[in-house]
Write an enzyme that holds these catalytic residues in place. Structure first.
Site, PDB file in Angstrom:
ATOM      1  N   ASP A  41      32.741  65.168  32.601  1.00  0.00           N
ATOM      2  CA  ASP A  41      32.579  65.601  33.993  1.00  0.00           C
ATOM      3  C   ASP A  41      33.309  66.933  34.179  1.00  0.00           C
ATOM      4  O   ASP A  41      34.426  67.119  33.690  1.00  0.00           O
ATOM      5  CB  ASP A  41      33.147  64.531  34.947  1.00  0.00           C
ATOM      6  CG  ASP A  41      32.673  64.748  36.374  1.00  0.00           C
ATOM      7  OD1 ASP A  41      31.882  63.925  36.870  1.00  0.00           O
ATOM      8  OD2 ASP A  41      33.085  65.759  36.997  1.00  0.00           O
ATOM      9  N   HIS A  82      29.484  57.026  35.646  1.00  0.00           N
ATOM     10  CA  HIS A  82      30.816  57.589  35.402  1.00  0.00           C
ATOM     11  C   HIS A  82      31.595  56.584  34.549  1.00  0.00           C
ATOM     12  O   HIS A  82      31.688  55.404  34.916  1.00  0.00           O
ATOM     13  CB  HIS A  82      31.594  57.767  36.714  1.00  0.00           C
ATOM     14  CG  HIS A  82      31.026  58.755  37.677  1.00  0.00           C
ATOM     15  ND1 HIS A  82      31.553  60.026  37.857  1.00  0.00           N
ATOM     16  CD2 HIS A  82      29.991  58.662  38.543  1.00  0.00           C
ATOM     17  CE1 HIS A  82      30.866  60.666  38.797  1.00  0.00           C
ATOM     18  NE2 HIS A  82      29.920  59.858  39.225  1.00  0.00           N
ATOM     19  N   ASN A 138      27.470  55.904  41.581  1.00  0.00           N
ATOM     20  CA  ASN A 138      27.296  56.274  42.981  1.00  0.00           C
ATOM     21  C   ASN A 138      25.804  56.407  43.266  1.00  0.00           C
ATOM     22  O   ASN A 138      25.076  57.067  42.515  1.00  0.00           O
ATOM     23  CB  ASN A 138      27.999  57.603  43.263  1.00  0.00           C
ATOM     24  CG  ASN A 138      29.505  57.496  43.133  1.00  0.00           C
ATOM     25  OD1 ASN A 138      30.090  56.456  43.426  1.00  0.00           O
ATOM     26  ND2 ASN A 138      30.151  58.558  42.673  1.00  0.00           N
ATOM     27  N   HIS A 190      23.361  58.651  36.832  1.00  0.00           N
ATOM     28  CA  HIS A 190      24.468  58.840  35.892  1.00  0.00           C
ATOM     29  C   HIS A 190      25.491  57.734  36.087  1.00  0.00           C
ATOM     30  O   HIS A 190      25.705  57.248  37.201  1.00  0.00           O
ATOM     31  CB  HIS A 190      25.130  60.208  36.056  1.00  0.00           C
ATOM     32  CG  HIS A 190      25.504  60.541  37.476  1.00  0.00           C
ATOM     33  ND1 HIS A 190      24.587  60.979  38.407  1.00  0.00           N
ATOM     34  CD2 HIS A 190      26.697  60.495  38.116  1.00  0.00           C
ATOM     35  CE1 HIS A 190      25.193  61.190  39.556  1.00  0.00           C
ATOM     36  NE2 HIS A 190      26.482  60.896  39.419  1.00  0.00           N
ATOM     37  N   GLY A 204      28.025  58.105  47.865  1.00  0.00           N
ATOM     38  CA  GLY A 204      28.749  59.269  47.366  1.00  0.00           C
ATOM     39  C   GLY A 204      28.035  60.023  46.262  1.00  0.00           C
ATOM     40  O   GLY A 204      28.641  60.846  45.572  1.00  0.00           O
ATOM     41  N   GLN A 205      26.738  59.765  46.099  1.00  0.00           N
ATOM     42  CA  GLN A 205      25.995  60.460  45.042  1.00  0.00           C
ATOM     43  C   GLN A 205      25.734  61.904  45.451  1.00  0.00           C
ATOM     44  O   GLN A 205      25.195  62.167  46.527  1.00  0.00           O
ATOM     45  CB  GLN A 205      24.667  59.744  44.766  1.00  0.00           C
ATOM     46  CG  GLN A 205      23.899  60.351  43.601  1.00  0.00           C
ATOM     47  CD  GLN A 205      22.636  59.563  43.257  1.00  0.00           C
ATOM     48  OE1 GLN A 205      22.274  58.606  43.954  1.00  0.00           O
ATOM     49  NE2 GLN A 205      21.970  59.969  42.198  1.00  0.00           N
TER      50      GLN A 205
HETATM   51  P1  AMP Z   1      28.211  61.824  41.854  1.00  0.00           P
HETATM   52  O1  AMP Z   1      29.073  62.276  42.983  1.00  0.00           O
HETATM   53  O2  AMP Z   1      28.347  60.385  41.492  1.00  0.00           O
HETATM   54  O3  AMP Z   1      26.772  62.260  42.041  1.00  0.00           O
HETATM   55  O4  AMP Z   1      28.761  62.572  40.561  1.00  0.00           O
HETATM   56  C1  AMP Z   1      28.346  63.815  40.140  1.00  0.00           C
HETATM   57  C2  AMP Z   1      29.372  64.305  39.183  1.00  0.00           C
HETATM   58  O5  AMP Z   1      28.811  65.379  38.441  1.00  0.00           O
HETATM   59  C3  AMP Z   1      30.654  64.839  39.835  1.00  0.00           C
HETATM   60  O6  AMP Z   1      31.774  64.076  39.376  1.00  0.00           O
HETATM   61  C4  AMP Z   1      30.708  66.293  39.372  1.00  0.00           C
HETATM   62  O7  AMP Z   1      32.022  66.700  39.079  1.00  0.00           O
HETATM   63  C5  AMP Z   1      29.837  66.269  38.150  1.00  0.00           C
HETATM   64  N1  AMP Z   1      29.183  67.515  37.818  1.00  0.00           N
HETATM   65  C6  AMP Z   1      28.471  68.313  38.655  1.00  0.00           C
HETATM   66  N2  AMP Z   1      27.974  69.360  37.981  1.00  0.00           N
HETATM   67  C7  AMP Z   1      28.371  69.210  36.691  1.00  0.00           C
HETATM   68  C8  AMP Z   1      28.169  69.979  35.497  1.00  0.00           C
HETATM   69  N3  AMP Z   1      27.446  71.108  35.502  1.00  0.00           N
HETATM   70  N4  AMP Z   1      28.743  69.535  34.356  1.00  0.00           N
HETATM   71  C9  AMP Z   1      29.462  68.392  34.347  1.00  0.00           C
HETATM   72  N5  AMP Z   1      29.680  67.632  35.430  1.00  0.00           N
HETATM   73  C10 AMP Z   1      29.147  68.045  36.586  1.00  0.00           C
END
Ligand code: AMP
Ligand code: ZN
Length: 114
Positions: A30, A102, A87, A100, A93-94
């Protein structure tokens, strides 16, 4: 080219700190870690969210969960423990509309989440 950032990472069009990948899935760090271990595991094929479950078959969903379990073991956090978070949607919180998981570990994770 896809506008979806995780599709772009999956196709190597956008750089990421890739941990592992195969034909179906990719694991990468992340960009904004909230724990010492914070890995995202995605299907390479685009699925909006867990709510779009019908778009992926149950066997693939199972393989994804096993993939995350094995990744946690390979990272050495199976014993100490870890948390998986998916999420889903606005109130979930997505922020990235590509399914994906986490994988969070490396510190004591509090409950309930915010
Ligand atoms: P969510 O809030 O569950 O949709 O999580 C999205 C996650 O993607 C967040 O924790 C961000 O920090 C992560 N994220 C967004 N853009 C990137 C990227 N280019 N590379 C790696 N992680 C990312
Ligand atoms: Zn995508």
């Amino acid at each position: 080219m896809s506008e979806c950032i995780f599709c772009r990472i999956a196709s190597h069009a956008l750089p990421a700190k890739i941990v592992e990948e195969d034909d179906e899935f990719m694991a990468f760090h992340d960009a904004h870690p909230v724990a010492p271990v914070h890995i995202l595991v995605i299907p390479k094929h685009h699925v909006d969210s867990l709510a779009q479950w019908s778009a992926i078959d149950p066997a693939r969903a199972g393989r994804m969960l096993i993939k995350v379990r094995d990744l946690a073991a390979n990272l050495g956090v199976a014993e100490s423990g870890y948390r998986l978070v998916v999420n889903t949607g606005h109130e979930g919180g997505q922020t990235v509309s590509h399914l994906h998981v986490h994988l969070l570990a490396g510190r004591l994770l509090l409950w309930p989440p915010g």
